[in-house]
Structures are given as C-alpha cells and as structure tokens.
Enzyme design. Structure first.
Site, PDB file in Angstrom:
ATOM      1  N   LYS A  13     -31.732  31.293  -3.819  1.00  0.00           N
ATOM      2  CA  LYS A  13     -32.367  30.977  -5.114  1.00  0.00           C
ATOM      3  C   LYS A  13     -31.438  31.321  -6.281  1.00  0.00           C
ATOM      4  CE  LYS A  13     -35.804  33.824  -4.492  1.00  0.00           C
ATOM      5  NZ  LYS A  13     -35.418  34.434  -3.205  1.00  0.00           N
ATOM      6  N   ARG A  88     -44.257  35.210  -7.986  1.00  0.00           N
ATOM      7  CA  ARG A  88     -44.107  35.693  -6.615  1.00  0.00           C
ATOM      8  C   ARG A  88     -45.440  35.916  -5.932  1.00  0.00           C
ATOM      9  NH1 ARG A  88     -38.568  37.744  -6.751  1.00  0.00           N
ATOM     10  NH2 ARG A  88     -38.104  38.332  -4.618  1.00  0.00           N
ATOM     11  N   ARG A 127     -23.928  40.472   2.316  1.00  0.00           N
ATOM     12  CA  ARG A 127     -23.859  40.272   0.851  1.00  0.00           C
ATOM     13  C   ARG A 127     -23.268  41.501   0.164  1.00  0.00           C
ATOM     14  NH1 ARG A 127     -28.771  38.443  -2.820  1.00  0.00           N
ATOM     15  NH2 ARG A 127     -29.926  39.874  -1.488  1.00  0.00           N
ATOM     16  N   ARG A 160     -26.348  45.917  -2.375  1.00  0.00           N
ATOM     17  CA  ARG A 160     -27.611  46.154  -3.073  1.00  0.00           C
ATOM     18  C   ARG A 160     -28.476  47.108  -2.258  1.00  0.00           C
ATOM     19  NH1 ARG A 160     -30.250  40.519  -5.162  1.00  0.00           N
ATOM     20  NH2 ARG A 160     -32.076  41.400  -4.156  1.00  0.00           N
ATOM     21  N   ARG A 171     -39.118  43.188   2.503  1.00  0.00           N
ATOM     22  CA  ARG A 171     -39.127  42.101   1.509  1.00  0.00           C
ATOM     23  C   ARG A 171     -39.598  40.794   2.157  1.00  0.00           C
ATOM     24  NH1 ARG A 171     -33.174  42.353  -0.108  1.00  0.00           N
ATOM     25  NH2 ARG A 171     -33.567  40.605  -1.490  1.00  0.00           N
TER      26      ARG A 171
HETATM   27  P1  AP5 Z   1     -28.777  34.550  -3.219  1.00  0.00           P
HETATM   28  O1  AP5 Z   1     -28.421  33.324  -3.974  1.00  0.00           O
HETATM   29  O2  AP5 Z   1     -28.655  35.853  -3.908  1.00  0.00           O
HETATM   30  O3  AP5 Z   1     -30.259  34.395  -2.626  1.00  0.00           O
HETATM   31  P2  AP5 Z   1     -31.648  34.767  -3.258  1.00  0.00           P
HETATM   32  O4  AP5 Z   1     -32.651  33.856  -2.670  1.00  0.00           O
HETATM   33  O5  AP5 Z   1     -31.560  34.822  -4.755  1.00  0.00           O
HETATM   34  O6  AP5 Z   1     -31.809  36.209  -2.636  1.00  0.00           O
HETATM   35  P3  AP5 Z   1     -32.262  37.575  -3.249  1.00  0.00           P
HETATM   36  O7  AP5 Z   1     -32.063  38.567  -2.151  1.00  0.00           O
HETATM   37  O8  AP5 Z   1     -31.579  37.876  -4.547  1.00  0.00           O
HETATM   38  O9  AP5 Z   1     -33.776  37.245  -3.508  1.00  0.00           O
HETATM   39  P4  AP5 Z   1     -34.974  38.104  -3.801  1.00  0.00           P
HETATM   40  O10 AP5 Z   1     -35.952  37.101  -4.193  1.00  0.00           O
HETATM   41  O11 AP5 Z   1     -35.422  39.041  -2.741  1.00  0.00           O
HETATM   42  O12 AP5 Z   1     -34.412  39.105  -4.930  1.00  0.00           O
HETATM   43  P5  AP5 Z   1     -34.726  39.231  -6.483  1.00  0.00           P
HETATM   44  O13 AP5 Z   1     -33.497  39.681  -7.131  1.00  0.00           O
HETATM   45  O14 AP5 Z   1     -35.436  38.041  -7.000  1.00  0.00           O
HETATM   46  O15 AP5 Z   1     -27.948  34.532  -1.854  1.00  0.00           O
HETATM   47  C1  AP5 Z   1     -28.044  35.569  -0.914  1.00  0.00           C
HETATM   48  C2  AP5 Z   1     -26.702  35.720  -0.177  1.00  0.00           C
HETATM   49  O16 AP5 Z   1     -26.471  34.546   0.601  1.00  0.00           O
HETATM   50  C3  AP5 Z   1     -25.477  35.856  -1.098  1.00  0.00           C
HETATM   51  O17 AP5 Z   1     -24.528  36.679  -0.469  1.00  0.00           O
HETATM   52  C4  AP5 Z   1     -24.954  34.432  -1.223  1.00  0.00           C
HETATM   53  O18 AP5 Z   1     -23.581  34.408  -1.489  1.00  0.00           O
HETATM   54  C5  AP5 Z   1     -25.284  33.867   0.149  1.00  0.00           C
HETATM   55  N1  AP5 Z   1     -25.613  32.439   0.130  1.00  0.00           N
HETATM   56  C6  AP5 Z   1     -26.289  31.750  -0.820  1.00  0.00           C
HETATM   57  N2  AP5 Z   1     -26.405  30.446  -0.482  1.00  0.00           N
HETATM   58  C7  AP5 Z   1     -25.794  30.318   0.735  1.00  0.00           C
HETATM   59  C8  AP5 Z   1     -25.579  29.217   1.607  1.00  0.00           C
HETATM   60  N3  AP5 Z   1     -26.026  27.979   1.311  1.00  0.00           N
HETATM   61  N4  AP5 Z   1     -24.923  29.445   2.774  1.00  0.00           N
HETATM   62  C9  AP5 Z   1     -24.476  30.694   3.080  1.00  0.00           C
HETATM   63  N5  AP5 Z   1     -24.627  31.781   2.283  1.00  0.00           N
HETATM   64  C10 AP5 Z   1     -25.294  31.587   1.115  1.00  0.00           C
HETATM   65  O19 AP5 Z   1     -35.807  40.414  -6.473  1.00  0.00           O
HETATM   66  C11 AP5 Z   1     -35.456  41.735  -6.159  1.00  0.00           C
HETATM   67  C12 AP5 Z   1     -36.653  42.654  -6.375  1.00  0.00           C
HETATM   68  O20 AP5 Z   1     -37.072  42.622  -7.767  1.00  0.00           O
HETATM   69  C13 AP5 Z   1     -37.930  42.277  -5.600  1.00  0.00           C
HETATM   70  O21 AP5 Z   1     -37.894  42.761  -4.265  1.00  0.00           O
HETATM   71  C14 AP5 Z   1     -38.999  42.970  -6.461  1.00  0.00           C
HETATM   72  O22 AP5 Z   1     -39.030  44.351  -6.243  1.00  0.00           O
HETATM   73  C15 AP5 Z   1     -38.485  42.716  -7.883  1.00  0.00           C
HETATM   74  N6  AP5 Z   1     -38.998  41.437  -8.430  1.00  0.00           N
HETATM   75  C16 AP5 Z   1     -38.288  40.322  -8.702  1.00  0.00           C
HETATM   76  N7  AP5 Z   1     -39.091  39.343  -9.171  1.00  0.00           N
HETATM   77  C17 AP5 Z   1     -40.347  39.848  -9.186  1.00  0.00           C
HETATM   78  C18 AP5 Z   1     -41.623  39.320  -9.535  1.00  0.00           C
HETATM   79  N8  AP5 Z   1     -41.774  38.047  -9.973  1.00  0.00           N
HETATM   80  N9  AP5 Z   1     -42.706  40.112  -9.401  1.00  0.00           N
HETATM   81  C19 AP5 Z   1     -42.590  41.388  -8.967  1.00  0.00           C
HETATM   82  N10 AP5 Z   1     -41.417  41.953  -8.594  1.00  0.00           N
HETATM   83  C20 AP5 Z   1     -40.295  41.182  -8.706  1.00  0.00           C
END
Ligand code: AP5
Length: 223
Positions: A13, A88, A127, A160, A171
């Site tokens: 994402k 979410r 990552r 991270r 998660r």
């Molecule tokens: P990446 O692009 O970072 O993937 P992502 O889907 O963004 O993964 P995240 O782990 O960041 O998502 P998340 O939703 O858990 O975290 P968030 O920061 O939103 O890619 C991941 C890896 O794969 C990278 O190494 C990349 O290089 C690689 N990659 C990408 N595309 C690829 C491909 N096509 N092929 C191969 N490799 C690839 O949330 C973190 C925390 O914040 C949550 O757990 C929660 O505590 C809080 N939070 C965030 N939003 C909310 C909300 N709305 N409500 C409440 N709490 C929230």
C-alpha cells in the site's frame, strides 16, 4: 481524484500509494507514517501510540480520526488525495463517509492489494526502512546500494519494531478481523478493484494505472 488503498500489512500500500500520489500530484495521507513521525519526535501523541503500534494493535478511532481530518481538508489535498492505511475498520469507514459528505464528493476508487500470507511474512522479515527519511527497502528484491545505508539520504537503515514476526502475525489477525470486511463494504458501493500484489512493483503499478484510466479518472493534463 480520491483513491483509497486497502490490503494487509506488507501488501505494498505504501509503495504504490506514494507512486500514484507522485504521478498525479495528489496528497498522500498515511496515518501509519504520521504516527511513526510523532513517535520519532517524542511528542505526546507519539508516546501515546508507540506501545499500541509496537504490539500491532490499532490506534483508537478518535485519535486516528483527528489526525486524518486535518490532512483531508488541508490545502495540499484540494486536488485530491490517496489514502494509505485509513480506514481500517467499519467505524472509520463510516466516519470517512460522513467527512466526505461535507465536501459533497465521495471516494472514486478503492484499490485492494491481494498478497498471500507467506509472502507478507517474508516481506516484513526482509524490510528495512531509513531511520531519517523513512524510505522502505526490501533486502531480497530492492536492497540499498551500500548495505545498511539509505540510497537517498545516507541515513541508517533499521527494522520497524512492528516487523518482528510475532507482531506481524498480530497485525495480520487484526487485519483479518477489522479491516478485511471493508473490501465488502466498498464492493457494495461498486468502487473496489482487487489487484494481484505479488507481481513486481512496476507491474502492480501499471495495473493500478489501468484501473484509474478505466474509471476515467486521469486528468487531461496527465494524458
Ligand atoms: P509497503 O509498501 O510498506 O507495504 P504496506 O502495505 O504499506 O505495509 P505496511 O507494513 O506499512 O502496512 P501496515 O498497513 O501494517 O502499516 P501502517 O504503517 O499503515 O511494502 C512492504 C515491504 O514489501 C517493503 O519492504 C517493500 O519494499 C516491499 N514491497 C512492496 N511492494 C512489493 C512488491 N510488489 N514485490 C515485492 N516486494 C514489495 O500502520 C502501522 C500501524 O499504525 C498499525 O499497525 C496501527 O497500529 C497504526 N495505524 C495505522 N493506520 C491506522 C488506522 N487507520 N487506525 C488505527 N491505527 C492505525
């Protein structure tokens, strides 16, 4: 253009939503990134969310909504925005609907990135992110030119806290319980498209662009 990215942790994402925001000059809104910045800066909000994030739980809705609302109606979001990681759960989705109703315009498209669980675990394991600018790397597929250092700013690469295997599993559990139902929520509105996120970054990006084009969302100046 108002686009939302759905998908489990590690689905891509962040990677794809930033590329789309850059291509069309849209505002990238990602609560996860915003919360990490607060943690890094040691603010009150950062102290409040640090433990929650490290455990892989969701930050309470009222806190998240306050952070989002500010960005949604900021000047830089006037041309449109890409939401990455919000909403979410169903309560957040309803709150977003209510906020967008105020502006009279709903979401145009929801991109649901689909990646199997074993690949998600592997992506989290490999990552690294820059401790200074936040740029993500994948040690398998997209390693930095100098080991341990960011290609862009030279900052140290770190893992991270929420990428530890136990936390990633939590998660994923939270995603399945709270976030996955949103696919159906937006399917009922007829705006969700599922895309295979297993392919390489460039291929996934071109599939997303096809969907944006198919929906007639590409602004004339970008054609
Ligand atoms: P990446 O692009 O970072 O993937 P992502 O889907 O963004 O993964 P995240 O782990 O960041 O998502 P998340 O939703 O858990 O975290 P968030 O920061 O939103 O890619 C991941 C890896 O794969 C990278 O190494 C990349 O290089 C690689 N990659 C990408 N595309 C690829 C491909 N096509 N092929 C191969 N490799 C690839 O949330 C973190 C925390 O914040 C949550 O757990 C929660 O505590 C809080 N939070 C965030 N939003 C909310 C909300 N709305 N409500 C409440 N709490 C929230």
């Amino acid at each position: 253009m108002k686009i939302l990215f759905l998908g489990p942790p590690g689905a891509g994402k962040g990677t794809q939503s930033k590329l789309i925001a850059e291509k069309f000059g849209l505002c990238h809104i990602a609560p996860g990134d915003m919360f990490r910045q607060e943690v890094k800066a040691g603010t009150e909000l950062g102290k409040l969310v640090e433990g929650i994030m490290a455990r892989g739980e969701l930050v309470p809705d009222d806190i998240t909504l306050k952070v989002i609302e500010k960005r949604l109606f900021a000047e830089e979001a006037r041309k449109g925005f890409v939401l990455d990681g919000f909403p979410r759960n169903i309560a957040q989705a309803r709150a977003l609907d209510a906020l967008l109703e105020k502006s009279g315009e709903g979401l145009d498209l929801v991109i649901n990135l689909v990646v199997p669980e074993d690949e998600l675990l592997e992506r989290a394991r490999t990552r690294r992110v820059c401790s200074v600018c936040g740029k993500p790397y994948n040690l398998r597929l997209d390693p930095p030119k100098t080991p341990g250092k960011c290609d862009v700013c030279g900052g140290d690469l770190i893992t991270r806290k929420d990428d530890r295997e136990e936390t990633v599993k939590e998660r994923l559990r939270v995603y399945n319980e709270s976030t996955r139902p949103l696919v159906q929520y937006y399917a009922e509105k007829g705006i969700v498209v599922s895309i295979d996120g297993r392919e390489d970054v460039g291929t996934v990006f071109s599939h997303i662009l096809e969907e944006i084009t198919r929906k007639g969302l590409v602004p004339e100046e970008a054609v």
